[in-house]
Every structure is written in structure tokens, then in C-alpha cells.
Design an enzyme around this catalytic site. Structure first.
Site, PDB file in Angstrom:
ATOM      1  N   CYS A   1      27.484 -42.376  34.905  1.00 21.93           N
ATOM      2  CA  CYS A   1      26.267 -41.870  35.395  1.00 21.93           C
ATOM      3  C   CYS A   1      25.632 -40.772  34.362  1.00 21.93           C
ATOM      4  O   CYS A   1      26.410 -40.033  33.655  1.00 21.93           O
ATOM      5  CB  CYS A   1      26.549 -40.802  36.798  1.00 21.93           C
ATOM      6  SG  CYS A   1      24.859 -40.377  37.304  1.00 21.93           S
TER       7      CYS A   1
ATOM      8  N   ARG B   1      23.199 -38.803  34.884  1.00 23.07           N
ATOM      9  CA  ARG B   1      22.820 -37.637  35.507  1.00 23.07           C
ATOM     10  C   ARG B   1      23.788 -36.790  36.245  1.00 23.07           C
ATOM     11  O   ARG B   1      23.641 -36.235  37.430  1.00 23.07           O
ATOM     12  CB  ARG B   1      21.621 -38.024  36.518  1.00 23.07           C
ATOM     13  CG  ARG B   1      20.460 -36.904  36.808  1.00 23.07           C
ATOM     14  CD  ARG B   1      19.386 -37.064  37.588  1.00 23.07           C
ATOM     15  NE  ARG B   1      18.426 -38.231  36.938  1.00 23.07           N
ATOM     16  CZ  ARG B   1      17.883 -38.980  37.345  1.00 23.07           C
ATOM     17  NH1 ARG B   1      17.991 -39.731  38.332  1.00 23.07           N
ATOM     18  NH2 ARG B   1      17.018 -39.803  36.314  1.00 23.07           N
TER      19      ARG B   1
ATOM     20  N   ASP C   1      17.902 -44.621  25.977  1.00 22.27           N
ATOM     21  CA  ASP C   1      17.009 -43.344  26.188  1.00 22.27           C
ATOM     22  C   ASP C   1      17.204 -42.646  25.026  1.00 22.27           C
ATOM     23  O   ASP C   1      18.250 -42.291  24.672  1.00 22.27           O
ATOM     24  CB  ASP C   1      17.637 -42.618  27.751  1.00 22.27           C
ATOM     25  CG  ASP C   1      16.871 -43.047  28.803  1.00 22.27           C
ATOM     26  OD1 ASP C   1      15.762 -42.666  28.981  1.00 22.27           O
ATOM     27  OD2 ASP C   1      17.256 -43.683  29.697  1.00 22.27           O
TER      28      ASP C   1
ATOM     29  N   ARG D   1       3.643 -41.053  35.478  1.00 20.86           N
ATOM     30  CA  ARG D   1       4.823 -41.169  36.246  1.00 20.86           C
ATOM     31  C   ARG D   1       5.876 -40.255  36.172  1.00 20.86           C
ATOM     32  O   ARG D   1       5.989 -39.678  35.170  1.00 20.86           O
ATOM     33  CB  ARG D   1       5.350 -42.702  36.061  1.00 20.86           C
ATOM     34  CG  ARG D   1       5.800 -43.045  34.664  1.00 20.86           C
ATOM     35  CD  ARG D   1       5.735 -44.499  34.503  1.00 20.86           C
ATOM     36  NE  ARG D   1       6.472 -44.868  33.531  1.00 20.86           N
ATOM     37  CZ  ARG D   1       5.996 -44.930  32.363  1.00 20.86           C
ATOM     38  NH1 ARG D   1       4.815 -44.436  31.902  1.00 20.86           N
ATOM     39  NH2 ARG D   1       6.711 -45.486  31.211  1.00 20.86           N
TER      40      ARG D   1
END
Ligand code: PLP
Ligand code: SF4
Length: 396
Positions: free
Chosen positions: A134, A136, A332, A118
Site C-alpha cells: 500500500c 498510503r 507516481d 480533480r
């Protein structure tokens, strides 16, 4: 008990037809200090944020979303999501421009490919609210409302060339800032690729601009099934009547909706809030999916919770929240390591053949563990093994 989803606080001066038009909401976004000071009594810290935070990350909110935040209370949870703070300018402990190492996993324009089966396809730079946490920040808030056509073609060729791929996740920016016609084309192009089984759309529009969800949009998405919609509610107060209607419209059209939240200091770092949010989402037929540890992107230190605190929240939810409503905690791994599940530890002792656990309400018991068994393949394993090997050996 049934839940109530109160309407947003539309100012009387704005016509309902304008308020319920998503393009009106985007055209009337709050961007500058002047815009925000009309709706909020700004603190010194927030004004400092405006003076510098646009170097770190753009500032923007829909009128709808800012109507949900408190005008006077600077520690209001929703206000902390949308309003810049002077604290964003303090160099952070790990202040990373690209905490997920996405630039390294960027084999084609607009593609982030970190797992063999993916990948992410960043179809736009634009969001209708720039969330202060955020992850990103280096991609989002750029100037591409839609991918340039040369880049689009290269990204699509990359997806076509990777036959081990099974799933494409549209992200950005926020893909639902694009028009129905453009999205329709992107979904058609992806559907025409033989090996793409699943399409996901990651979007915060149902939260920050729920009027984007129209019958037309839902019908268009349904045409390209199976398409999963991943949304991003962080707080029960984001579940207004408008948001609830948008979510129900998607689900009624057969589009499965999942929610990913980020644990944020002063926003939702209490099990009661996560429980309330998750139960309401489940009631609306939205499956809570991930509960993320906040990534250490620039200017987020004041918003991040510690991993121990996040684990404590997850632990308290066990036993007090239906498994259907349970999000899984995940962090992450910086520099592009991928996600790591964080699971509260219920095991208290381990010896050969014996494992001891204490359950959510304190019951202690042993599980007698069998020896590791030989893996017996069922008679039709041939088929599944082939699929497994194919994916296992797929290259990034
Ligand atoms: C999170 C993520 C995915 C999707 O992971 P799931 O666990 O399947 O939700 C895929 N690619 C990248 C780069 C990601 O960050
Ligand atoms: S909607 Fe998502 S991509 Fe856009 S600013 Fe918020 S967190 Fe970042």
C-alpha cells in the site's frame, strides 16, 4: 473462447449465507498471528513479519480473500499481497512514509489536491485487506471508520469553494467499507455541488470482499450518476465467480468500472499474467485503466519491479493485447509530483521531417513528418476555449 471464473474456497464449516454476507466477512477478518496460522502454514519470515510489521502497517484479510491464497506455498502471488513478511522491516532504498507527498497537498482535512480539476477525498481509514504494498500507509489503517463530522464539513466546504474542480475521487481506506446509508449521504452531498461533474469511487472491495456488491448498492450508486467505479485487481486468480458476479452487477446497473493494477515482483510481473487479467476484465466489461509502478513506501522493496522491467512488460503487451484491454503504465513521481506516463519507445531515429519506428513485430518504417502547423481554431472554438481557459487557470 469463454473464460471460467471458479468459486472461492469456502470452508465447509461456514454457512453460505454467512460467507456471502459482507458484514460477516468484515466481522470475521483475520488480524493476528493466531488467526492466520489457522488458515496458513506460516514460514519463519512471515512470523517475523507479524512480530514487527504492524508497526509499519496493520495486518488484515477477509476470510474470502485469504481462501484464494495458498495454504502451504509462501511464494503464492496472492499470499504475497496479504501476508506480512520480515522483509518489510528492512529499511528500504527510498523507504518513504509518504511517497506521494500527500501531506503536502493536503489543504483541508481528508483532501489530497494535486491537480486543479480533480481531487481525492479520503472518507475512511479502513480497508478490509491491508495490501503489503500500500502506498498510503500513513493514512490507511488509522482509526477513523468514517470521517469525523467536523472534518467532513471542512472537506465539503473546501470542495464547494474550489469552483475549478470537476471531479471528486472517493478514496481512503476503502470507501465501500462504509454502509450504503453513509455512502448515499456522501454522494448526495457531492452531487448537490454545482461544479462537481464526475464522482469516482476507488475501491478494492470487489477484489477482497465482492459480496459487498449488492443490487441495493448498485441501485443507490446509479441514482447519483455519473459515478465511475475504480477497482484494483492485480491477478487473474482474484477473478472468482463471486468477483465476476459483483462486477457484472455494477455494469448491468450502468456503472462504468475501470481497473487499476500495481506491478508487483512475484505477483504479476509477467506479460502473460497481465494479458490474462486484462482479457478477463474486458470480457466482464471492465476497462483496464492504469498499470502502476509500485510506490517506494515503507517495507515494499521486495515487492517492487524496476522501471525497465515494467516497460518491457508494457512493450510485450503492445500487439498482443487489444487496445480496449490495454492498461497504461504510470509512475507516481515521489514527493507529490503527480503521475508520469511511461511509454515503451518504438521510435528508433529522428531527423528533421523524418521519424523512424520499429513496430511491435519488427517492421521498420519512416513517417514523413509535416512542418508544425498553425493552430486553426474551428468556428465554434469560443465555447471550448472558455472551458479550456477556465480549467487551465484554475488554482489548486
Ligand atoms: C491519481 C490521482 C488522481 C487521478 O488521476 P487520473 O490520471 O485522472 O486518474 C487525482 N488526484 C491524485 C492526488 C492522484 O494521485
Ligand atoms: S485496498 Fe488500497 S488503500 Fe487499502 S491497503 Fe490495499 S492498496 Fe492500501
Amino acid at each position: 473462447m469463454k473464460f471460467t471464473f471458479p468459486p472461492s474456497a469456502k470452508p465447509d464449516t461456514i454457512a453460505i449465507n454467512d460467507w456471502m454476507s459482507w458484514t460477516w466477512q468484515l466481522r470475521h477478518s483475520l488480524k493476528s498471528l493466531e488467526d492466520f496460522s489457522q488458515s496458513f502454514e506460516l514460514t519463519e519470515d512471515e512470523v517475523r513479519g507479524f512480530a514487527g510489521a504492524d508497526q509499519v502497517f496493520q495486518i488484515r484479510s477477509t476470510p474470502y480473500y485469504s481462501s484464494l491464497a495458498s495454504r502451504t506455498n509462501a511464494v503464492d502471488p496472492l499470499r504475497r499481497i496479504l501476508m506480512p513478511s520480515g522483509r518489510e522491516l528492512t529499511p528500504g532504498a527510498q523507504a518513504m512514509l509518504d511517497p506521494l507527498g500527500e501531506k503536502r497537498n493536503n489543504p483541508a482535512p481528508r483532501i489530497i489536491h494535486r491537480y486543479p480539476d480533480r481531487l481525492l477525498f479520503l472518507v475512511t481509514d479502513t480497508c478490509s485487506v491491508y495490501c503489503r504494498y500500500c502506498t498510503r500507509k500513513h493514512f490507511t489503517g488509522g482509526d477513523q471508520a468514517f470521517v469525523r463530522s467536523a472534518e467532513y464539513d471542512q472537506a465539503l466546504s473546501y470542495i464547494k469553494s474550489k469552483t475549478g474542480l470537476r471531479e471528486v475521487i472517493l478514496s481512503g481506506g476503502d470507501p465501500l467499507t462504509l454502509s450504503d446509508a453513509i455512502l448515499d449521504r456522501v454522494l448526495s452531498d457531492l452531487r448537490s455541488i454545482e461544479h462537481v461533474e464526475i464522482i469516482r469511487i476507488g475501491t478494492r472491495m470487489p477484489v477482497v470482499c465482492p459480496m459487498r456488491i449488492t443490487e441495493d448498492l448498485a441501485r443507490m450508486i446509479r441514482k447519483h450518476k455519473p459515478v465511475y467505479l475504480m477497482t484494483h485487481f492485480n491477478h487473474p486468480r482474484e477473478l472468482t465467480r463471486e468477483a465476476a458476479a459483483g462486477l457484472e452487477c455494477l455494469v448491468d446497473h450502468g456503472i462504468p468500472v475501470f481497473n487499476q493494477l500495481v506491478l508487483l515482483n512475484g505477483v504479476n510481473n509477467h506479460p502473460a499474467i497481465i494479458q490474462a487479467l486484462s482479457r478477463r476484465l474486458l470480457f466482464l466489461r471492465v476497462k483496464p485503466y492504469y498499470m502502476f509502478q509500485c510506490d517506494p513506501s515503507e517495507g515494499t522493496d521486495h515487492l517492487r519491479t524496476s522501471i525497465d522491467e515494467s516497460l518491457e512488460i508494457q512493450r510485450e503487451l503492445w500487439g498482443r493485447l487489444s487496445g480496449l484491454a490495454m492498461p497504461s503504465l504510470s509512475v507516481d513521481i515521489p514527493d507529490g509530483g503527480g503521475k508520469a506516463g511511461l511509454v515503451p519507445n518504438f521510435e528508433v531515429e529522428k531527423s528533421p521531417g523524418r521519424r523512424a519506428f520499429v513496430g511491435w513485430d519488427g517492421v521498420r518504417a519512416e513517417y514523413i513528418d509535416p512542418a508544425k502547423s498553425e493552430r486553426l481554431l474551428p468556428f465554434d472554438a469560443e465555447t471550448y476555449s472558455r472551458e479550456w481557459d477556465e480549467l487551465k487557470n484554475a488554482k489548486l
